[in-house]
Design a protein around this motif. Sequence first.
Motif, PDB file in Angstrom:
ATOM      1  N   MET A 126      -4.299   6.711 -32.576  1.00 20.57           N
ATOM      2  CA  MET A 126      -3.644   7.817 -32.704  1.00 20.57           C
ATOM      3  C   MET A 126      -4.512   8.933 -33.547  1.00 20.57           C
ATOM      4  N   SER A 127      -4.167  10.282 -33.366  1.00 23.95           N
ATOM      5  CA  SER A 127      -5.129  11.165 -33.810  1.00 23.95           C
ATOM      6  C   SER A 127      -4.820  11.116 -35.501  1.00 23.95           C
ATOM      7  N   ASP A 128      -5.670  11.243 -36.344  1.00 25.55           N
ATOM      8  CA  ASP A 128      -5.576  11.157 -37.698  1.00 25.55           C
ATOM      9  C   ASP A 128      -6.095  12.523 -38.369  1.00 25.55           C
ATOM     10  N   GLU A 129      -6.177  13.289 -37.779  1.00 24.88           N
ATOM     11  CA  GLU A 129      -6.586  14.609 -38.276  1.00 24.88           C
ATOM     12  C   GLU A 129      -5.147  15.488 -39.022  1.00 24.88           C
ATOM     13  N   GLU A 130      -5.369  15.905 -40.230  1.00 23.19           N
ATOM     14  CA  GLU A 130      -4.527  16.537 -41.001  1.00 23.19           C
ATOM     15  C   GLU A 130      -4.499  17.986 -40.740  1.00 23.19           C
ATOM     16  N   MET A 131      -3.274  18.528 -40.432  1.00 18.40           N
ATOM     17  CA  MET A 131      -3.127  19.976 -39.963  1.00 18.40           C
ATOM     18  C   MET A 131      -2.299  20.821 -41.071  1.00 18.40           C
ATOM     19  N   ILE A 132      -2.813  21.760 -41.431  1.00 20.90           N
ATOM     20  CA  ILE A 132      -2.066  22.633 -42.092  1.00 20.90           C
ATOM     21  C   ILE A 132      -1.101  23.446 -41.552  1.00 20.90           C
ATOM     22  N   ASP A 133       0.136  23.832 -41.775  1.00 23.87           N
ATOM     23  CA  ASP A 133       1.046  24.805 -41.180  1.00 23.87           C
ATOM     24  C   ASP A 133       1.803  25.397 -42.395  1.00 23.87           C
ATOM     25  N   LYS A 153       2.621  18.637 -27.393  1.00 22.98           N
ATOM     26  CA  LYS A 153       1.910  18.045 -26.202  1.00 22.98           C
ATOM     27  C   LYS A 153       0.566  17.342 -26.583  1.00 22.98           C
ATOM     28  N   GLN A 154      -0.090  18.042 -27.611  1.00 22.40           N
ATOM     29  CA  GLN A 154      -1.505  17.731 -28.058  1.00 22.40           C
ATOM     30  C   GLN A 154      -1.551  16.351 -28.460  1.00 22.40           C
ATOM     31  N   GLY A 155      -0.549  16.240 -29.417  1.00 21.18           N
ATOM     32  CA  GLY A 155      -0.209  14.944 -30.067  1.00 21.18           C
ATOM     33  C   GLY A 155       0.025  13.800 -29.241  1.00 21.18           C
ATOM     34  N   ALA A 156       0.932  14.173 -28.305  1.00 21.35           N
ATOM     35  CA  ALA A 156       1.277  13.153 -27.437  1.00 21.35           C
ATOM     36  C   ALA A 156      -0.025  12.529 -26.421  1.00 21.35           C
TER      37      ALA A 156
END
Length: 355
Positions: A126-133, A153-156
Amino acid sequence: MSSETGPHENVSDENLPSAQEPGHGAVARKDDPFADPGLPPHEPRIQDIDEKAARRSERAVAFMFTLSMLATVAFIASYVAFPIDKIIFVWPLGHVSALNLALGLTLGIALFCIGAGAVHWARTLMSDEEMIDERHTVAAEPAVREQVLADFKQGAKESAMGRRKLIRNTMFGAVALVPLSGVVLLRDMGPLPEDKLRHTAWAKGKLLVNENTNEPLRPEDIAVGSLTFARPEGLEHHDEDFQQEIAKAALMLVRIEPKDIKDKRELDWSHDGIVAYSKVCTHVGCPVSLYEQQTHHVLCPCHQSTFDLSDGARVLFGPAGHPLPQLNISVNKDGYLEAQGDFAEPVGPAFWERG
């Protein structure tokens, strides 16, 4: 106007309040040791750049889910295969129940493999990039909601749920099988009743034994207006299952003048005015034991359900929902009272519908 500044004339930069002091802006100084360093540069995993490595991780996750399914099947098989009283020696545990050990190991493996498979999937595929919100109000703006849906949707998509069908199918199989362990354990709530609630220890030809004298009953032993308690022949107090059987087979006998019996079947199933009814109340199973000889009414002392023994033991008062079941009796060639079969209906509060 004087140009003197008074006591504040020597104010310098060193005396200015710090941005960290209360009541001042949140702007951090350049030499602030607590400044947010930001996120480190993202480093791709080997699975992100090497499809062979990704395939290996996919197979590893699928293997764990498959192992979970096999462990669940082994759990059910162990429950069936091992007798409950089988004891084995296992070092260093000592003597333990083979059934409990097998159930614990197989269920533990099944649950562990689901968790381990999910963790390995998340860490390697699965994606492991951290995102700042930035934090926002609970009532998000339409643009924010659209962004959240887009991120979902992008995570799925990045989870590869649709593309990596091997993982998806084995995960569904493991998660679907594990609850069967709990369903199987429901078997330990007690033995299956089958048709046991419909039968007691009474059968055709069994003598009626007086509970007080332990002797078979003759018609002359029962006087008009008396109440006698009996049990089936062959059921002894020292029997291992005595309490279980007598709870269903307990019988009371009264002698009524035949002319006072109103119910035709009751008259046909009696002998010379001696009628036999279950002693177990049809409300909650209390022992019915209070007899009023003038009215032929019998009372349950628990909740005052009242039955008319001259009219098929129908309910006159109280919460009982059914008449007391009657036992068909007669006299054998030796002059002893005997049963002509079992009760026609289940005794006690066994069923609401007894058809």
